[in-house]
Motif scaffolding. Sequence first.
Motif, PDB file in Angstrom:
ATOM      1  N   ARG A 237      39.978  81.090  32.900  1.00  0.00           N
ATOM      2  CA  ARG A 237      41.282  80.473  33.168  1.00  0.00           C
ATOM      3  C   ARG A 237      41.572  80.610  34.665  1.00  0.00           C
ATOM      4  NH1 ARG A 237      45.367  83.308  29.312  1.00  0.00           N
ATOM      5  NH2 ARG A 237      46.775  81.840  30.346  1.00  0.00           N
ATOM      6  N   VAL A 238      41.228  79.588  35.394  1.00  0.00           N
ATOM      7  CA  VAL A 238      41.349  79.632  36.849  1.00  0.00           C
ATOM      8  C   VAL A 238      42.797  79.801  37.278  1.00  0.00           C
ATOM      9  CG1 VAL A 238      40.858  78.383  38.989  1.00  0.00           C
ATOM     10  CG2 VAL A 238      39.288  78.200  37.059  1.00  0.00           C
ATOM     11  N   GLU A 239      43.733  79.273  36.474  1.00  0.00           N
ATOM     12  CA  GLU A 239      45.136  79.383  36.865  1.00  0.00           C
ATOM     13  C   GLU A 239      45.593  80.835  36.970  1.00  0.00           C
ATOM     14  OE1 GLU A 239      45.458  79.205  32.337  1.00  0.00           O
ATOM     15  OE2 GLU A 239      44.236  78.253  33.902  1.00  0.00           O
ATOM     16  N   LEU A 240      45.026  81.722  36.142  1.00  0.00           N
ATOM     17  CA  LEU A 240      45.404  83.125  36.219  1.00  0.00           C
ATOM     18  C   LEU A 240      44.935  83.757  37.525  1.00  0.00           C
ATOM     19  CD1 LEU A 240      44.878  84.565  32.618  1.00  0.00           C
ATOM     20  CD2 LEU A 240      46.994  83.861  33.754  1.00  0.00           C
TER      21      LEU A 240
ATOM     22  N   ARG B 223      57.603  82.342  35.203  1.00  0.00           N
ATOM     23  CA  ARG B 223      57.801  81.055  34.521  1.00  0.00           C
ATOM     24  C   ARG B 223      56.481  80.294  34.430  1.00  0.00           C
ATOM     25  NH1 ARG B 223      62.399  76.401  35.602  1.00  0.00           N
ATOM     26  NH2 ARG B 223      61.589  74.949  34.041  1.00  0.00           N
ATOM     27  N   GLU B 224      55.757  80.249  35.534  1.00  0.00           N
ATOM     28  CA  GLU B 224      54.476  79.538  35.536  1.00  0.00           C
ATOM     29  C   GLU B 224      53.515  80.174  34.535  1.00  0.00           C
ATOM     30  OE1 GLU B 224      53.471  76.009  37.077  1.00  0.00           O
ATOM     31  OE2 GLU B 224      54.876  77.187  38.266  1.00  0.00           O
ATOM     32  N   ARG B 225      53.502  81.508  34.480  1.00  0.00           N
ATOM     33  CA  ARG B 225      52.631  82.200  33.530  1.00  0.00           C
ATOM     34  C   ARG B 225      53.006  81.849  32.089  1.00  0.00           C
ATOM     35  NH1 ARG B 225      49.508  86.748  34.417  1.00  0.00           N
ATOM     36  NH2 ARG B 225      49.266  87.420  36.595  1.00  0.00           N
ATOM     37  N   ALA B 226      54.297  81.869  31.794  1.00  0.00           N
ATOM     38  CA  ALA B 226      54.762  81.582  30.434  1.00  0.00           C
ATOM     39  C   ALA B 226      54.383  80.165  30.018  1.00  0.00           C
ATOM     40  CB  ALA B 226      56.275  81.778  30.351  1.00  0.00           C
ATOM     41  N   GLU B 227      54.642  79.205  30.890  1.00  0.00           N
ATOM     42  CA  GLU B 227      54.384  77.810  30.539  1.00  0.00           C
ATOM     43  C   GLU B 227      52.887  77.535  30.441  1.00  0.00           C
ATOM     44  OE1 GLU B 227      56.630  74.976  32.773  1.00  0.00           O
ATOM     45  OE2 GLU B 227      58.496  76.113  32.619  1.00  0.00           O
ATOM     46  N   ALA B 228      52.095  78.151  31.324  1.00  0.00           N
ATOM     47  CA  ALA B 228      50.646  77.944  31.273  1.00  0.00           C
ATOM     48  C   ALA B 228      50.071  78.516  29.980  1.00  0.00           C
ATOM     49  CB  ALA B 228      49.987  78.591  32.489  1.00  0.00           C
TER      50      ALA B 228
ATOM     51  N   ALA C 244      51.442  84.743  22.339  1.00  0.00           N
ATOM     52  CA  ALA C 244      51.718  86.163  22.557  1.00  0.00           C
ATOM     53  C   ALA C 244      51.831  86.446  24.057  1.00  0.00           C
ATOM     54  CB  ALA C 244      50.613  87.018  21.936  1.00  0.00           C
ATOM     55  N   GLU C 245      50.947  85.866  24.830  1.00  0.00           N
ATOM     56  CA  GLU C 245      50.996  86.028  26.290  1.00  0.00           C
ATOM     57  C   GLU C 245      52.238  85.358  26.863  1.00  0.00           C
ATOM     58  OE1 GLU C 245      48.480  84.247  29.986  1.00  0.00           O
ATOM     59  OE2 GLU C 245      47.292  85.245  28.409  1.00  0.00           O
ATOM     60  N   ALA C 246      52.577  84.188  26.350  1.00  0.00           N
ATOM     61  CA  ALA C 246      53.774  83.488  26.823  1.00  0.00           C
ATOM     62  C   ALA C 246      55.018  84.323  26.540  1.00  0.00           C
ATOM     63  CB  ALA C 246      53.885  82.123  26.151  1.00  0.00           C
ATOM     64  N   ASP C 247      55.061  84.939  25.366  1.00  0.00           N
ATOM     65  CA  ASP C 247      56.228  85.753  25.012  1.00  0.00           C
ATOM     66  C   ASP C 247      56.359  86.980  25.918  1.00  0.00           C
ATOM     67  OD1 ASP C 247      56.954  84.010  23.012  1.00  0.00           O
ATOM     68  OD2 ASP C 247      56.000  85.162  21.394  1.00  0.00           O
ATOM     69  N   GLU C 248      55.230  87.555  26.332  1.00  0.00           N
ATOM     70  CA  GLU C 248      55.268  88.692  27.260  1.00  0.00           C
ATOM     71  C   GLU C 248      55.893  88.270  28.590  1.00  0.00           C
ATOM     72  OE1 GLU C 248      51.365  90.262  27.671  1.00  0.00           O
ATOM     73  OE2 GLU C 248      51.213  90.928  25.576  1.00  0.00           O
ATOM     74  N   ALA C 249      55.519  87.091  29.072  1.00  0.00           N
ATOM     75  CA  ALA C 249      56.090  86.590  30.325  1.00  0.00           C
ATOM     76  C   ALA C 249      57.583  86.306  30.164  1.00  0.00           C
ATOM     77  CB  ALA C 249      55.351  85.329  30.763  1.00  0.00           C
ATOM     78  N   ILE C 250      57.955  85.758  29.020  1.00  0.00           N
ATOM     79  CA  ILE C 250      59.376  85.491  28.760  1.00  0.00           C
ATOM     80  C   ILE C 250      60.167  86.796  28.715  1.00  0.00           C
ATOM     81  CG2 ILE C 250      61.014  84.649  27.028  1.00  0.00           C
ATOM     82  CD1 ILE C 250      59.655  82.438  28.624  1.00  0.00           C
TER      83      ILE C 250
ATOM     84  N   ALA D 263      60.724  75.769  27.453  1.00  0.00           N
ATOM     85  CA  ALA D 263      59.398  75.143  27.417  1.00  0.00           C
ATOM     86  C   ALA D 263      58.517  75.785  26.356  1.00  0.00           C
ATOM     87  CB  ALA D 263      58.747  75.258  28.793  1.00  0.00           C
ATOM     88  N   VAL D 264      58.533  77.113  26.281  1.00  0.00           N
ATOM     89  CA  VAL D 264      57.700  77.809  25.290  1.00  0.00           C
ATOM     90  C   VAL D 264      58.126  77.423  23.880  1.00  0.00           C
ATOM     91  CG1 VAL D 264      57.082  80.064  24.346  1.00  0.00           C
ATOM     92  CG2 VAL D 264      57.126  79.714  26.829  1.00  0.00           C
ATOM     93  N   LEU D 265      59.417  77.392  23.629  1.00  0.00           N
ATOM     94  CA  LEU D 265      59.907  76.981  22.309  1.00  0.00           C
ATOM     95  C   LEU D 265      59.497  75.550  21.994  1.00  0.00           C
ATOM     96  CD1 LEU D 265      63.474  78.579  22.472  1.00  0.00           C
ATOM     97  CD2 LEU D 265      61.640  79.223  20.879  1.00  0.00           C
ATOM     98  N   LEU D 266      59.511  74.695  22.999  1.00  0.00           N
ATOM     99  CA  LEU D 266      59.109  73.298  22.790  1.00  0.00           C
ATOM    100  C   LEU D 266      57.642  73.218  22.394  1.00  0.00           C
ATOM    101  CD1 LEU D 266      60.434  70.369  23.323  1.00  0.00           C
ATOM    102  CD2 LEU D 266      58.918  70.344  25.286  1.00  0.00           C
TER     103      LEU D 266
END
Length: 480
Positions: free
Chosen positions: A322-325, A355-360, A368-374, A399-402
């Motif tokens: 995951r290059v974005e990380l 925010r970028e981490r959560a949405e990515a 689970a990772e998105a929820d940690e960022a949230i 965004a995560v809920l969506l």
Amino acid sequence: MPASYEARASAEETLQTDSALKRWRMAANIDPEFALAHLFLSYATPDPAEGQTERQKAKFLARDVTPGEQLLIAWFDGVRENDYLPGIAAMNDLVQQYPKDKHILVWAGSWLFHQKEYELAQKRLEQAAAIDADFAAPLNDLGYIYAYQGNYHQALDVMQHYVELLPHEPNPQDSYAEILRMAGRYDEALEHDRLALRIDPNFHSSQIGIADTYTLMGQQARARKEYFNARVLATDKVTELADVMQSAFTYVRERDLAGADLAFQGVAQQARHAGLSVIEAEAWRMRARLQIITNSDDLVETEVAHGGKRLGLFRKKKGIQRVELEYLIKAEQALKDAKAIPESDRQDEYALLWRERAEAAARRGIFAEADEAIAQLEKMAADSPSAAIQRAFNGAKGAVLLYQGKYDEAATLLERDNDNAFSLFRSAYAGQKTGKTGLAPVRLASAMAFNEPTAEQAFVGPLIELGSESKEAHLTAVGR
């Protein structure tokens, strides 16, 4: 009246910040114990190191100044050092103690405006205008507030009055141009920016305004030339790199994602060399975003919804899936390494990183990772009233809920982030999915009419530029 107070008053009316900075520096050199000169200099300088040094001088000198000046120093220092509650309390006390000081009312209104507290900002600015109908200073921000409320007629009336009061200053023409651009009246916007440059050929804001208008018009090659011309006029490295960053977004708009990636990489390298950590972090964030957002479906559907197709458009390193990380870690490190930036700026940028981490993560279906960022964002939002942090939390959680298909819950949060083009588009999508078909086209139209050259608008605009009659059809297709 003290020289620095006059400089501040002059700057707020004309927005000739470079001239005001010279006067504040001169005042501080003539009288090193002049606390307000150091304070105003710390707030306006684009140099983070100078800002930190001058803010410390003002705080040290605060013990020997009047109670009103002490409140002003406490306010400015608090909001720059992420100590918002005492800072805001000092601002409110200052306004209460000097309710007829039109300059203090404008400073309060302007700060609230930049925090996007439009209702409170409007109140303070209108109070200042009521004290003196020919006082130009409140008109600039008032015009923008009316425009953000969709009241372009009133906004342009205010700007016309601003021009009449200061006919030989470039900023009124520049602000007039920006309101026209927000209203989609591009040719008129170009005309007024050029009028500003006739008044002052070195007025950077109007040159960048011309470039921004061309980019919104879809003329990206012309926009790049104009961004280069703006860069030439920049008087400091922060402004110069901000111009380069804006130019980089022209490649996003052209869907030349490899070109955009290379441009953002260049900004990150230049910013690191110059010690400008916030700009460096933003450039890395944009490189990460390019790995995730490539079409309009990516804003609302998970990777799994595309048949498990692995995301990541650019280089792949051995062992890096995951290059974005990798890019987001570099952005975080830049902020950690920064020594001379206001703590409020650091925290606001951290919020954008989370925010970028959560949405990515949500885009990839890793909830689970998105929820940690949230959770990190939620803690930041609970600890700070910063408008930037609050918007980052609401937009990210929405965004995560969506992405999870929880459209009703998502819509409520996304509406709290309604000056973000991603959130506007997602809100439209949520409306369509929940059967609120009357609302969905309105939200989508708002996203498409978001005539400000923001990072999100640069990604959204080219993805769904379909013409007015097919926008709703496109939304329906995405919503299937």
